[in-house]
Design a protein around this motif. Structure first.
Motif, PDB file in Angstrom:
ATOM      1  N   ILE A  79       0.774  -1.120   0.074  1.00 26.63           N
ATOM      2  CA  ILE A  79       0.054  -0.057   0.205  1.00 26.63           C
ATOM      3  C   ILE A  79       0.693   1.160  -0.022  1.00 26.63           C
ATOM      4  O   ILE A  79       0.594   2.063  -0.666  1.00 26.63           O
ATOM      5  CB  ILE A  79      -0.844   0.140   1.102  1.00 26.63           C
ATOM      6  CG1 ILE A  79      -1.871  -1.216   1.098  1.00 26.63           C
ATOM      7  CG2 ILE A  79      -1.606   1.163   1.080  1.00 26.63           C
ATOM      8  CD1 ILE A  79      -2.895  -1.314   2.318  1.00 26.63           C
ATOM      9  N   ALA A  80       2.024   1.189   0.778  1.00 28.44           N
ATOM     10  CA  ALA A  80       2.956   2.272   0.698  1.00 28.44           C
ATOM     11  C   ALA A  80       3.522   2.559  -0.767  1.00 28.44           C
ATOM     12  O   ALA A  80       3.580   3.605  -1.215  1.00 28.44           O
ATOM     13  CB  ALA A  80       4.207   1.979   1.645  1.00 28.44           C
ATOM     14  N   ALA A  81       3.753   1.616  -1.461  1.00 29.26           N
ATOM     15  CA  ALA A  81       4.217   1.748  -2.722  1.00 29.26           C
ATOM     16  C   ALA A  81       3.208   2.297  -3.739  1.00 29.26           C
ATOM     17  O   ALA A  81       3.248   3.418  -4.543  1.00 29.26           O
ATOM     18  CB  ALA A  81       4.607   0.498  -3.271  1.00 29.26           C
ATOM     19  N   GLN A  82       1.885   1.991  -3.470  1.00 31.75           N
ATOM     20  CA  GLN A  82       0.968   2.737  -4.281  1.00 31.75           C
ATOM     21  C   GLN A  82       0.790   4.266  -3.639  1.00 31.75           C
ATOM     22  O   GLN A  82       0.334   5.104  -4.588  1.00 31.75           O
ATOM     23  CB  GLN A  82      -0.509   1.837  -3.911  1.00 31.75           C
ATOM     24  CG  GLN A  82      -0.500   0.501  -4.403  1.00 31.75           C
ATOM     25  CD  GLN A  82      -1.509  -0.261  -3.822  1.00 31.75           C
ATOM     26  OE1 GLN A  82      -2.436   0.108  -2.784  1.00 31.75           O
ATOM     27  NE2 GLN A  82      -1.979  -1.457  -4.454  1.00 31.75           N
ATOM     28  N   ASN A  83       0.923   4.475  -2.281  1.00 31.90           N
ATOM     29  CA  ASN A  83       0.811   5.674  -2.102  1.00 31.90           C
ATOM     30  C   ASN A  83       1.856   6.544  -2.655  1.00 31.90           C
ATOM     31  O   ASN A  83       1.629   7.671  -3.119  1.00 31.90           O
ATOM     32  CB  ASN A  83       0.924   5.719  -0.611  1.00 31.90           C
ATOM     33  CG  ASN A  83      -0.227   5.664  -0.053  1.00 31.90           C
ATOM     34  OD1 ASN A  83      -1.278   5.220  -0.391  1.00 31.90           O
ATOM     35  ND2 ASN A  83      -0.062   5.217   1.421  1.00 31.90           N
TER      36      ASN A  83
END
Length: 274
Positions: A79-83
């Protein structure tokens, strides 16, 4: 709060102080994995209905080796990579501000917003266990802010930030300040998708914090020493603090500031504008 492992089963909530809207943050399940000191990974679900379940889990953690390939932080990191991609696509500088409680994060943040509001568009994701007190202080500057309350949780995670961003909707070509929960341990472990981590240390905390809590300073791109207007009244060795910080992170960039007098803030502001 899980009595076995200490992780929170309180999903938290997001509050928009402008509208009063409250949104629950839902993590998909109560399943957890934990990595022990010897590398063993233990998997369990939070089922608090019986003592037997907790005892069984406790025994597994201490006595049983279970090999799992799943990284405890894999879901958060995804999810951090998506953010991070979301920020990059909108040319948004996202900063993760971390410190212990009382370091002056919110005071520094409000001063920064007020001083730069004509040059930078700044919005804020505010993290605390409870209350919207700090979000109200940020709101008074005129900038957009969303409050995350983590309940029993001791840090923000990438899903919380993702959910908050949907409510915040920051402008293209802007800055998003993520003020993490006051804690010198857990926030450093969780990638939120930020471009840089900023560790904030008040001179009232003592100069040895970088070597007592090295991970947060090792993970940070910047260290800001705050409340330097109090130096004549507090026993704090600035040079020793900087030496300790560079011991754990030779590349860390350091600013010395007073949000009260404004001393040192221009260097911080120049870094932001870059």
């Amino acid at each position: 709060m899980c009595v076995t492992c200490g992780c929170s089963d309180d999903s938290g909530k997001i509050t928009n102080p402008q509208t009063g809207e409250v949104l629950a943050i839902s993590h998909d399940d109560n399943h957890h994995t934990h990595t022990l000191a010897d590398g063993t990974v233990i998997s369990h679900s939070h089922n608090h209905d019986t003592v037997d379940n907790a005892s069984e889990i406790h025994a597994k953690i201490h006595n049983t080796t279970i090999s799992l390939e799943q990284n405890i932080l894999a879901k958060n990191d995804l999810i951090a990579a998506q953010n991070r991609g979301w920020f990059k696509g909108r040319n948004i500088l996202a900063l993760n501000l971390m410190s212990s409680p009382g370091s002056g994060k919110t005071t520094l943040l409000t001063r920064t917003i007020n001083d730069l509001k004509d040059r930078l568009t700044i919005s804020v994701i505010e993290g605390d266990q409870e209350t919207i007190n700090d979000a109200k202080k940020i709101e008074a500057t005129g900038c957009k802010v969303i409050q995350i309350n983590t309940g029993t949780g001791c840090h923000l995670d990438a899903l919380m930030v993702d959910t908050a961003l949907q409510q915040l909707n920051p402008s293209i070509d802007s800055v998003v300040m993520i003020e993490n929960v006051g804690n010198l341990v857990c926030p450093a472990l969780f990638d939120l998708g930020e471009q840089a981590k900023v560790a904030i240390l008040s001179i009232t905390e003592g100069e040895d914090k970088p070597i007592k809590y090295p991970h947060i300073f090792r993970a940070s791109n910047v260290m800001i020493i705050t409340k330097i207007d109090l130096l004549p009244y507090v026993q704090f060795d600035v040079e020793k603090c900087i030496e300790y910080a560079r011991q754990v992170n030779p590349d860390i960039q350091i600013f010395q500031v007073s949000a009260l007098t404004g001393k040192g803030l221009n260097d911080w502001y120049q870094w932001l504008r870059k």
